[in-house]
Design a protein around this motif. Structure first.
Motif, PDB file in Angstrom:
ATOM      1  N   LEU A 325      66.062  66.529  64.174  1.00 61.87           N
ATOM      2  CA  LEU A 325      65.627  66.135  65.518  1.00 61.87           C
ATOM      3  C   LEU A 325      64.486  65.124  65.497  1.00 61.87           C
ATOM      4  O   LEU A 325      64.135  64.562  66.530  1.00 61.87           O
ATOM      5  N   GLU A 326      63.925  64.858  64.324  1.00 66.02           N
ATOM      6  CA  GLU A 326      62.800  63.927  64.238  1.00 66.02           C
ATOM      7  C   GLU A 326      63.234  62.465  64.253  1.00 66.02           C
ATOM      8  O   GLU A 326      62.403  61.575  64.443  1.00 66.02           O
ATOM      9  N   ALA A 327      64.527  62.195  64.058  1.00 65.45           N
ATOM     10  CA  ALA A 327      64.993  60.818  63.885  1.00 65.45           C
ATOM     11  C   ALA A 327      65.750  60.322  65.111  1.00 65.45           C
ATOM     12  O   ALA A 327      66.411  61.098  65.807  1.00 65.45           O
ATOM     13  N   SER A 328      65.670  59.019  65.353  1.00 70.74           N
ATOM     14  CA  SER A 328      66.439  58.431  66.455  1.00 70.74           C
ATOM     15  C   SER A 328      67.907  58.324  66.105  1.00 70.74           C
ATOM     16  O   SER A 328      68.768  58.353  66.991  1.00 70.74           O
ATOM     17  N   THR A 329      68.219  58.215  64.802  1.00 71.13           N
ATOM     18  CA  THR A 329      69.594  58.041  64.337  1.00 71.13           C
ATOM     19  C   THR A 329      69.910  59.102  63.301  1.00 71.13           C
ATOM     20  O   THR A 329      69.089  59.398  62.424  1.00 71.13           O
ATOM     21  N   VAL A 330      71.120  59.655  63.389  1.00 73.96           N
ATOM     22  CA  VAL A 330      71.589  60.623  62.400  1.00 73.96           C
ATOM     23  C   VAL A 330      72.876  60.081  61.785  1.00 73.96           C
ATOM     24  O   VAL A 330      73.796  59.683  62.510  1.00 73.96           O
ATOM     25  N   HIS A 331      72.924  60.049  60.463  1.00 70.21           N
ATOM     26  CA  HIS A 331      74.122  59.612  59.742  1.00 70.21           C
ATOM     27  C   HIS A 331      74.886  60.850  59.289  1.00 70.21           C
ATOM     28  O   HIS A 331      74.382  61.626  58.478  1.00 70.21           O
ATOM     29  N   LEU A 332      76.090  61.003  59.779  1.00 74.13           N
ATOM     30  CA  LEU A 332      76.907  62.157  59.435  1.00 74.13           C
ATOM     31  C   LEU A 332      78.076  61.707  58.566  1.00 74.13           C
ATOM     32  O   LEU A 332      78.812  60.796  58.942  1.00 74.13           O
ATOM     33  N   GLY A 333      78.237  62.371  57.444  1.00 76.00           N
ATOM     34  CA  GLY A 333      79.329  61.999  56.547  1.00 76.00           C
ATOM     35  C   GLY A 333      79.203  62.645  55.189  1.00 76.00           C
ATOM     36  O   GLY A 333      80.112  62.559  54.371  1.00 76.00           O
ATOM     37  N   GLY A 334      78.058  63.293  54.935  1.00 77.24           N
ATOM     38  CA  GLY A 334      77.895  63.997  53.678  1.00 77.24           C
ATOM     39  C   GLY A 334      77.519  63.086  52.537  1.00 77.24           C
ATOM     40  O   GLY A 334      76.574  62.302  52.618  1.00 77.24           O
ATOM     41  N   THR A 335      78.279  63.143  51.474  1.00 73.42           N
ATOM     42  CA  THR A 335      77.915  62.489  50.226  1.00 73.42           C
ATOM     43  C   THR A 335      78.340  61.028  50.198  1.00 73.42           C
ATOM     44  O   THR A 335      79.136  60.554  51.010  1.00 73.42           O
ATOM     45  N   LEU A 336      77.825  60.313  49.192  1.00 78.19           N
ATOM     46  CA  LEU A 336      78.227  58.930  48.949  1.00 78.19           C
ATOM     47  C   LEU A 336      79.735  58.845  48.779  1.00 78.19           C
ATOM     48  O   LEU A 336      80.389  57.962  49.359  1.00 78.19           O
ATOM     49  N   ALA A 337      80.308  59.725  47.983  1.00 78.11           N
ATOM     50  CA  ALA A 337      81.753  59.672  47.721  1.00 78.11           C
ATOM     51  C   ALA A 337      82.549  59.856  49.005  1.00 78.11           C
ATOM     52  O   ALA A 337      83.558  59.174  49.222  1.00 78.11           O
ATOM     53  N   GLU A 338      82.119  60.789  49.853  1.00 74.79           N
ATOM     54  CA  GLU A 338      82.825  61.026  51.123  1.00 74.79           C
ATOM     55  C   GLU A 338      82.775  59.802  52.028  1.00 74.79           C
ATOM     56  O   GLU A 338      83.785  59.400  52.621  1.00 74.79           O
ATOM     57  N   ILE A 339      81.585  59.227  52.173  1.00 75.68           N
ATOM     58  CA  ILE A 339      81.430  58.071  53.065  1.00 75.68           C
ATOM     59  C   ILE A 339      82.205  56.877  52.520  1.00 75.68           C
ATOM     60  O   ILE A 339      82.861  56.151  53.276  1.00 75.68           O
ATOM     61  N   ALA A 340      82.144  56.670  51.215  1.00 76.41           N
ATOM     62  CA  ALA A 340      82.881  55.567  50.606  1.00 76.41           C
ATOM     63  C   ALA A 340      84.385  55.729  50.828  1.00 76.41           C
ATOM     64  O   ALA A 340      85.081  54.750  51.147  1.00 76.41           O
ATOM     65  N   TYR A 341      84.891  56.931  50.667  1.00 73.60           N
ATOM     66  CA  TYR A 341      86.319  57.183  50.883  1.00 73.60           C
ATOM     67  C   TYR A 341      86.703  56.908  52.330  1.00 73.60           C
ATOM     68  O   TYR A 341      87.731  56.274  52.607  1.00 73.60           O
ATOM     69  N   ASP A 342      85.876  57.372  53.271  1.00 70.46           N
ATOM     70  CA  ASP A 342      86.160  57.186  54.695  1.00 70.46           C
ATOM     71  C   ASP A 342      86.206  55.707  55.057  1.00 70.46           C
ATOM     72  O   ASP A 342      87.141  55.242  55.722  1.00 70.46           O
ATOM     73  N   GLU A 343      85.210  54.934  54.620  1.00 70.22           N
ATOM     74  CA  GLU A 343      85.169  53.513  54.968  1.00 70.22           C
ATOM     75  C   GLU A 343      86.329  52.742  54.326  1.00 70.22           C
ATOM     76  O   GLU A 343      86.848  51.799  54.926  1.00 70.22           O
TER      77      GLU A 343
END
Length: 492
Positions: A325-343
């Motif tokens: 809750l402290e941040a204006s932006t939240v990145h959801l996607g878990g690990t590097l491998a997960e985000i790389a696969y998704d993109e």
């Protein structure tokens, strides 16, 4: 040679149709770049007209009551580190025209399934403290960029060949040219640092195996060490409102609700600046530009689009770890491998099943966005260009993964798919909100390869949209550089 003479003579005839050429520049489109171009030329004492198809100025900087009464939602852009740090917009002193920035405690929160949340904080050292064995590596990587953030912003947001700090940028470039996944796996040892970097790199909307995808990860991390990513009080529309006031204060003129589909609709002027995507420029000015150029414009690659949901919520987002809750932006996607696969999946034309999500929680810091005790949420994921898929369920399942009970807080929601984004702003072709893919084929040569990317073969026609360098974002630099080109080549 024949074509240049033909264009020159045709424009003489066109302009002679007006007994009095009132305008030095006519700008088609009033996004942040169109407004920036207009302000620059108006400050030079030129007569400038901005023509806008919508009933309001601002393009992607719009705020509307999309769900329930009293809930104010940012239609497109939401959090603005580039706007605050923009070398040009900082000179405009938009605070004097009513803009008020609000700063959270941290720029980014990146939750992991372990329950940990990595916070991108202004302090390099405080951020590094969260990264375990990668603490010292992170400090060595980010301290030089944070120390010289002004140099980084100034040169990374310039067209190729206009660098002012070549030695510094050469050192940055040796890291920036790497594919993001290769860079993160080589440079960091543990998952926390890799995930934080991946969340920032995914703003590129490119697969992580492409060269130069490390660049945006590094730039966004660096901005977080310069300023806690701010939001505009009252909504992103406040940025456009302040820019409009600045433009009009210098004598600029705006016409709203005027959709331009043909060049003949435009009033006579010494120059024309298009804050439009390449397709619209090719269509509107097809008779004023050579076929060879318009054919190149029509080959422009817009890249993936987005699917977005705005939420009216009964309570703050119930993150598993409240530190988010402290941040204006939240990145959801878990690990590097997960985000790389998704993109990678999105780039190859597949709708993601566990998407990387950009989420903003503006009302956590700006009470004017929602009724007392209630909150707003803003979330989007990347999808293939023109995707017709409804991503509501997969987005909400991904949010629930890190914020159990989120669905129970939803009072209302408003979804926008790729077609909705294009209807809202025709520049967002197929839902591409960043002005087009910024891969190696278009990173430096957008929309086509020219020494002056803002110029066209017609000496009076220019383009200033996010489809020109330095690309997407609410920073106004495209408009600023395009206006400089107009000033140098036509109006000085």
């Amino acid at each position: 040679m024949f074509w240049d003479c033909y264009l020159f003579l045709s424009l003489i005839v066109y302009n002679s149709m007006s007994s009095y050429q009132k305008y030095d520049a006519v700008i088609i489109g009033s996004g942040p770049n169109g407004l920036s171009a207009g302000i620059f030329l108006a400050q030079k004492g030129k007569n400038v007209l901005i023509i806008e198809a919508s009933s309001t100025v601002g393009g992607g900087t719009g705020t509307k009551q999309l769900t329930l009464e009293g809930f104010q939602h940012d239609v497109c852009s939401a959090v603005h580190p580039m706007g605050y740090l923009s070398p040009y917009m900082r000179t405009l002193r938009l605070e004097e025209y009513g803009l008020e920035w609000i700063f959270p405690n941290a720029s980014v929160a990146h939750p992991l399934d372990t329950g940990e949340v990595i916070l991108l904080k202004k302090s390099v050292e405080e951020t590094a403290e969260q990264l375990g064995a990668d603490k010292d590596r992170y400090i060595r990587l980010m301290q030089p960029l944070a120390k010289h953030i002004d140099w980084l912003m100034e040169d990374s947001m310039r067209p190729l060949g206009m660098v002012k700090h070549p030695f510094f940028m050469a050192q940055f470039g040796l890291k920036a040219l790497w594919p993001a996944q290769t860079f993160a796996n080589f440079y960091f040892k543990e998952e926390k640092a890799k995930a934080l970097f991946a969340g920032c790199a995914a703003h590129s909307i490119l697969p992580f195996d492409k060269f130069f995808t490390a660049a945006l990860g590094l730039v966004f991390l660096a901005t977080g060490h310069a300023v806690n990513w701010p939001i505009a009080k009252g909504g992103s529309t406040a940025i456009a409102a302040a820019m409009r006031k600045c433009f009009e204060a210098h004598g600029g003129e705006i016409q709203l609700n005027q959709k331009i589909t043909d060049f003949g609709q435009l009033p006579a002027a010494r120059s024309y600046i298009f804050d439009t995507d390449p397709f619209q420029l090719a269509s509107i000015a097809s008779k004023q530009l050579p076929d060879s150029y318009t054919n190149q414009l029509r080959k422009f690659n817009f890249g993936p689009g987005v699917f977005k949901i705005d939420y009216a919520l009964s309570a703050p987002i119930p993150w598993k770890n409240k530190a988010a809750l402290e941040a204006s932006t939240v990145h959801l996607g878990g690990t590097l491998a997960e985000i790389a696969y998704d993109e990678k999946q999105v780039w190859e034309g597949h709708n993601p099943t566990k998407p990387y999500i950009l989420m903003a929680q503006q009302s956590q810091f700006d009470p004017s966005r929602s009724p007392q005790g209630k909150h707003t949420g803003w979330a989007y994921c990347h999808v293939p260009n023109g995707s017709k898929a409804d991503m509501t369920e997969v987005i909400e399942n991904q949010i629930e993964r890190f914020a159990p009970g989120f669905k129970q807080t939803i009072l209302g929601k408003y979804t926008m798919g790729t077609a909705d984004f294009q209807a809202y702003n025709p520049n967002y072709f197929g839902g591409a909100v960043t002005g087009g893919a910024a891969d190696i084929t278009q990173l430096f040569t957008r929309p086509v390869a020219r020494l002056d990317p803002y110029s066209t073969p017609n000496s009076q026609i220019f383009i200033c949209s996010a489809s020109t360098p330095p690309g997407g974002g609410v920073h106004g630099m495209n408009g600023y550089f395009a206006a400089q080109s107009v000033w140098k080549n036509v109006l000085s």
